[in-house]
Design an enzyme around this catalytic site. Sequence first.
Site, PDB file in Angstrom:
ATOM      1  N   LYS A 226      36.957  46.212  41.674  1.00 26.67           N
ATOM      2  CA  LYS A 226      35.875  45.407  42.247  1.00 26.67           C
ATOM      3  C   LYS A 226      34.572  46.206  42.273  1.00 26.67           C
ATOM      4  O   LYS A 226      33.499  45.699  41.926  1.00 26.67           O
ATOM      5  CB  LYS A 226      36.247  44.927  43.663  1.00 26.67           C
TER       6      LYS A 226
ATOM      7  N   ASP B 293      34.545  36.535  50.509  1.00 31.50           N
ATOM      8  CA  ASP B 293      35.933  36.212  50.167  1.00 31.50           C
ATOM      9  C   ASP B 293      36.258  34.757  50.492  1.00 31.50           C
ATOM     10  O   ASP B 293      37.268  34.228  50.041  1.00 31.50           O
ATOM     11  CB  ASP B 293      36.886  37.101  50.993  1.00 31.50           C
TER      12      ASP B 293
ATOM     13  N   GLN C 140      39.751  44.477  52.128  1.00 32.85           N
ATOM     14  CA  GLN C 140      40.892  44.248  51.241  1.00 32.85           C
ATOM     15  C   GLN C 140      42.154  43.953  52.051  1.00 32.85           C
ATOM     16  O   GLN C 140      42.472  44.648  53.011  1.00 32.85           O
ATOM     17  CB  GLN C 140      41.094  45.476  50.331  1.00 32.85           C
TER      18      GLN C 140
HETATM   19  N1  GUN Z   1      44.178  40.788  48.516  1.00 28.18           N
HETATM   20  C1  GUN Z   1      44.661  40.039  47.503  1.00 28.18           C
HETATM   21  N2  GUN Z   1      43.709  39.199  47.038  1.00 28.18           N
HETATM   22  C2  GUN Z   1      42.613  39.420  47.778  1.00 28.18           C
HETATM   23  C3  GUN Z   1      41.294  38.860  47.767  1.00 28.18           C
HETATM   24  O1  GUN Z   1      40.953  37.961  46.992  1.00 28.18           O
HETATM   25  N3  GUN Z   1      40.444  39.368  48.698  1.00 28.18           N
HETATM   26  C4  GUN Z   1      40.800  40.337  49.581  1.00 28.18           C
HETATM   27  N4  GUN Z   1      39.889  40.753  50.452  1.00 28.18           N
HETATM   28  N5  GUN Z   1      42.009  40.865  49.613  1.00 28.18           N
HETATM   29  C5  GUN Z   1      42.897  40.412  48.723  1.00 28.18           C
END
Ligand code: GUN
Length: 295
Positions: A53, A120, A97
Amino acid sequence: MAAKIIDGKQVAEELRAELKAEVTKLKQEAVIPGLGVILVGEDPASQSYVTAKERACEEIGIYSDDNRLPEDTTQERLIGLIDKMNTDPKINGILVQLPLPKHLNESEVLLAISPDKDVDGFHPMNIGKMVAGQKAFLPCTPHGVIQLLLRSGVTIKGSDVVIVGRSNIVGKPLANMLIQKSPTGNATVTICHTRTKDLAYHTRRADIVIAAAGRANTITADMVKEGVVVIDVGVNRIADDTKKRGYRLVGDVDFEAVREKASLITPVPGGVGPMTITMLLYNTVESARIAAAKT
Ligand code: GUN
């Protein structure tokens, strides 16, 4: 006839090029989109997602503020950092995350993120707006799935879509997005899950099958009709001694067999994955644009 493979990397690159141009334009107006990233703990899969990311941010010119916190981080310290980011004008999006270590209260953490910076799309305010069909940050994986379908020329309107999996991150929001009265919706949606009585009964009559169950081989060739469109959201590690790292990644779909019946199918890796990160960039740029318009 074998299916055409939907190249998620290529679709993601197209979108990222559009976003990079947008960021360049914003920078000319002295606006630099910023993403605050928080990872708690040492989970290797989460570490690689977060690194990917941050790298993607850098590629298109988004500033990212990297925060890697130890496994034993307290709820207070985590919320304190989120509070700081909520008021930091350099930060337009906050990404915590998931999953968090067990001792932390995930719903309280998500609630602490300002809905205006919730790139998100996990804050109940944004979820509520999405369900009501109002403008909101859309969760990245489901939004990425819809973009993949649209950019591959798939007609969503009127289609019978079967989603396998009812998670808060994928299945539930995706179903909501697909039933909206909008150009990206108007589908007829069925959600299947671990308590569904006869999964194959549902998947066999679907025009579009979206697998988000988190289990390899959930969808086999006998479970789909000829010409089906298959989107595989699953990412599963399978032990593989021939690989240096000792495993390989597979989705939820028996790819080789199902592709013989499908008209379109996404691979794993290289399907939905690159789109998830791209939609995070999309939301961050959108948030920066909204913040700039307010000043
Ligand atoms: N863990 C798995 N997918 C995601 C996501 O799209 N965003 C976040 N913050 N954590 C995740």
